[in-house]
Design an enzyme around this catalytic site. Structure first.
Site, PDB file in Angstrom:
ATOM      1  N   GLY A   1      39.950  38.536  36.549  1.00 51.87           N
ATOM      2  CA  GLY A   1      39.519  39.613  36.123  1.00 51.87           C
ATOM      3  C   GLY A   1      41.805  39.081  36.450  1.00 51.87           C
ATOM      4  O   GLY A   1      41.924  38.248  36.533  1.00 51.87           O
ATOM      5  N   SER A   2      42.299  39.421  35.220  1.00 49.36           N
ATOM      6  CA  SER A   2      43.773  39.219  34.990  1.00 49.36           C
ATOM      7  C   SER A   2      44.738  39.652  36.770  1.00 49.36           C
ATOM      8  O   SER A   2      44.999  39.260  37.202  1.00 49.36           O
ATOM      9  CB  SER A   2      44.258  39.526  34.484  1.00 49.36           C
ATOM     10  OG  SER A   2      44.311  41.015  34.491  1.00 49.36           O
ATOM     11  N   THR A   3      44.568  40.868  36.870  1.00 50.88           N
ATOM     12  CA  THR A   3      44.445  41.541  38.296  1.00 50.88           C
ATOM     13  C   THR A   3      44.026  40.595  39.677  1.00 50.88           C
ATOM     14  O   THR A   3      44.884  40.327  40.573  1.00 50.88           O
ATOM     15  CB  THR A   3      44.717  42.912  38.620  1.00 50.88           C
ATOM     16  OG1 THR A   3      44.208  43.738  37.241  1.00 50.88           O
ATOM     17  CG2 THR A   3      44.840  43.645  39.678  1.00 50.88           C
TER      18      THR A   3
ATOM     19  N   ASP B   1      38.887  43.703  44.432  1.00 51.39           N
ATOM     20  CA  ASP B   1      38.760  43.686  42.456  1.00 51.39           C
ATOM     21  C   ASP B   1      39.507  44.379  41.900  1.00 51.39           C
ATOM     22  O   ASP B   1      39.223  45.439  42.795  1.00 51.39           O
ATOM     23  CB  ASP B   1      37.286  43.031  42.357  1.00 51.39           C
ATOM     24  CG  ASP B   1      36.805  42.478  41.026  1.00 51.39           C
ATOM     25  OD1 ASP B   1      37.802  41.661  39.843  1.00 51.39           O
ATOM     26  OD2 ASP B   1      35.658  42.022  40.618  1.00 51.39           O
ATOM     27  N   GLY B   2      39.959  44.235  40.895  1.00 48.07           N
ATOM     28  CA  GLY B   2      40.283  44.730  39.209  1.00 48.07           C
ATOM     29  C   GLY B   2      39.389  45.389  39.189  1.00 48.07           C
ATOM     30  O   GLY B   2      38.265  45.894  39.639  1.00 48.07           O
TER      31      GLY B   2
ATOM     32  N   ASP C   1      38.231  48.339  35.032  1.00 47.68           N
ATOM     33  CA  ASP C   1      38.891  48.837  33.827  1.00 47.68           C
ATOM     34  C   ASP C   1      39.303  49.659  33.839  1.00 47.68           C
ATOM     35  O   ASP C   1      40.445  50.125  32.749  1.00 47.68           O
ATOM     36  CB  ASP C   1      37.724  47.951  32.870  1.00 47.68           C
ATOM     37  CG  ASP C   1      37.721  46.596  32.746  1.00 47.68           C
ATOM     38  OD1 ASP C   1      38.089  45.725  32.518  1.00 47.68           O
ATOM     39  OD2 ASP C   1      36.187  46.554  33.044  1.00 47.68           O
TER      40      ASP C   1
ATOM     41  N   LYS D   1      34.092  48.752  35.372  1.00 46.14           N
ATOM     42  CA  LYS D   1      34.028  47.371  35.471  1.00 46.14           C
ATOM     43  C   LYS D   1      33.439  46.134  34.207  1.00 46.14           C
ATOM     44  O   LYS D   1      32.157  46.283  33.597  1.00 46.14           O
ATOM     45  CB  LYS D   1      33.887  46.489  36.857  1.00 46.14           C
ATOM     46  CG  LYS D   1      34.402  47.470  38.365  1.00 46.14           C
ATOM     47  CD  LYS D   1      34.435  46.563  38.824  1.00 46.14           C
ATOM     48  CE  LYS D   1      34.319  45.103  39.565  1.00 46.14           C
ATOM     49  NZ  LYS D   1      35.494  44.506  38.300  1.00 46.14           N
ATOM     50  N   GLY D   2      34.066  44.716  34.440  1.00 44.15           N
ATOM     51  CA  GLY D   2      33.267  44.706  33.007  1.00 44.15           C
ATOM     52  C   GLY D   2      33.343  43.678  32.598  1.00 44.15           C
ATOM     53  O   GLY D   2      32.528  43.105  31.317  1.00 44.15           O
TER      54      GLY D   2
ATOM     55  N   GLU E   1      30.469  39.951  40.378  1.00 40.58           N
ATOM     56  CA  GLU E   1      30.672  41.676  40.416  1.00 40.58           C
ATOM     57  C   GLU E   1      30.242  42.287  41.656  1.00 40.58           C
ATOM     58  O   GLU E   1      30.395  42.660  42.684  1.00 40.58           O
ATOM     59  CB  GLU E   1      31.181  41.896  39.611  1.00 40.58           C
ATOM     60  CG  GLU E   1      32.362  40.715  39.519  1.00 40.58           C
ATOM     61  CD  GLU E   1      34.146  41.366  38.353  1.00 40.58           C
ATOM     62  OE1 GLU E   1      34.746  40.704  37.864  1.00 40.58           O
ATOM     63  OE2 GLU E   1      33.360  42.303  37.808  1.00 40.58           O
TER      64      GLU E   1
HETATM   65  C1  5RP Z   1      35.469  41.869  34.664  1.00 39.66           C
HETATM   66  C2  5RP Z   1      36.283  42.676  35.559  1.00 39.66           C
HETATM   67  C3  5RP Z   1      37.663  43.046  35.614  1.00 39.66           C
HETATM   68  O1  5RP Z   1      38.587  43.534  37.424  1.00 39.66           O
HETATM   69  C4  5RP Z   1      37.797  44.051  35.089  1.00 39.66           C
HETATM   70  O2  5RP Z   1      37.674  43.629  33.926  1.00 39.66           O
HETATM   71  C5  5RP Z   1      39.496  44.225  34.787  1.00 39.66           C
HETATM   72  O3  5RP Z   1      40.267  43.564  34.231  1.00 39.66           O
HETATM   73  P1  5RP Z   1      42.136  43.089  34.217  1.00 39.66           P
HETATM   74  O4  5RP Z   1      42.526  42.866  36.018  1.00 39.66           O
HETATM   75  O5  5RP Z   1      42.259  41.425  34.023  1.00 39.66           O
HETATM   76  O6  5RP Z   1      42.192  44.526  34.232  1.00 39.66           O
HETATM   77  O7  5RP Z   1      35.597  43.940  36.257  1.00 39.66           O
HETATM   78  O8  5RP Z   1      34.358  41.542  34.846  1.00 39.66           O
END
Ligand code: 5RP
Length: 225
Positions: free
Chosen positions: A33-35, A85-86, A88, A98-99, A107
């Site tokens: 993801g972006s984070t 990991d980041g 949602d 997440k996802g 993940e």
């Molecule tokens: C990807 C994820 C990400 O960690 C989640 O969607 C957060 O994304 P972002 O850091 O872009 O806000 O679970 O499957």
């Protein structure tokens, strides 16, 4: 401060946090993801301090390799020192949804073998009750409608994620309209629907540490707080 600045700040804090625990032979699990991308870019600066990484998606693997960070197959690793990991959404118990990026299954697998799961989010991801963000569920393609009907029976409104195939060759249902109070039970219940690969609730294995980026700085929360 915009959301990307908060994500970059919290990613840097994650580097400082894991740097205290990193051994030269450590393998780091890396999310998607972006984070997580901000984290990967910062991780590259300390790549001489650990052995390599396990990636939670093809996209993450590619980004790690582009920085010259060795990527290992999880099957060749017994245990990971840490998974970063980041998310949602996260609640006070550090249970997560997440996802959003569709990488939930890998993940969850990588998180399951990590001694410590460090979740990095900006403050917009913190909620009292999980479920405003639609819960992603990875489903075997032929089971899509059958699983969707069961989810409707459980009170959700599943929406097929159009034009999206996971790294595992499956599809995603995003379930709207949930207010998830008993996340561990709900995670288990959804996973037991035949045809489901896994769902994006991380409650049976929540984060151990949550780093939250906010305009006031990065806040650190532990599951035991
Ligand atoms: C990807 C994820 C990400 O960690 C989640 O969607 C957060 O994304 P972002 O850091 O872009 O806000 O679970 O499957």
């Amino acid at each position: 401060m915009d959301q990307d600045t908060l994500k970059a700040e919290v990613a840097k804090s994650a580097i400082e946090y894991i740097d205290r625990h990193l051994q030269p032979d450590a393998i780091v699990g890396v999310g998607t993801g972006s984070t997580a991308n901000f984290f990967i870019d910062s991780l590259a600066e300390v790549k001489h301090k650990f052995q390599g990484a396990v990636a939670s998606s093809d996209a993450t693997e590619e980004r790690l390799k582009s920085h010259g960070i060795p990527v290992y197959d999880l099957n060749s690793i017994d245990e990971l020192a840490v998974y970063v990991d980041g998310a949602d959404e996260t609640n006070d118990a550090l249970e997560l949804i997440k996802g959003g990026g569709g990488a939930l299954t890998r993940e969850k697998i990588v998180a399951s073998v990590a001694r410590q799961f460090v979740c990095i989010v900006d403050e917009s991801k913190c909620v009292a009750t999980l479920g405003t963000f639609p819960l992603p569920i990875e489903v075997i393609p032929m089971a899509r409608s059958a699983v969707a009907r069961k989810l409707v029976g459980m009170g959700g409104q599943p929406v097929y994620r159009e034009n999206f195939i996971t790294d595992n060759g499956n599809v995603i249902l995003d379930v709207h309209g949930l207010a998830i109070e008993a996340a561990r039970e709900f995670e288990h219940e959804v996973n037991s629907l035949v045809g489901t690969v896994t769902n994006g609730l991380f409650a049976l294995r929540p984060a151990d540490v949550l780093l939250v980026g906010s305009p006031k700085g990065v806040l650190e929360k532990h599951a035991s707080d």
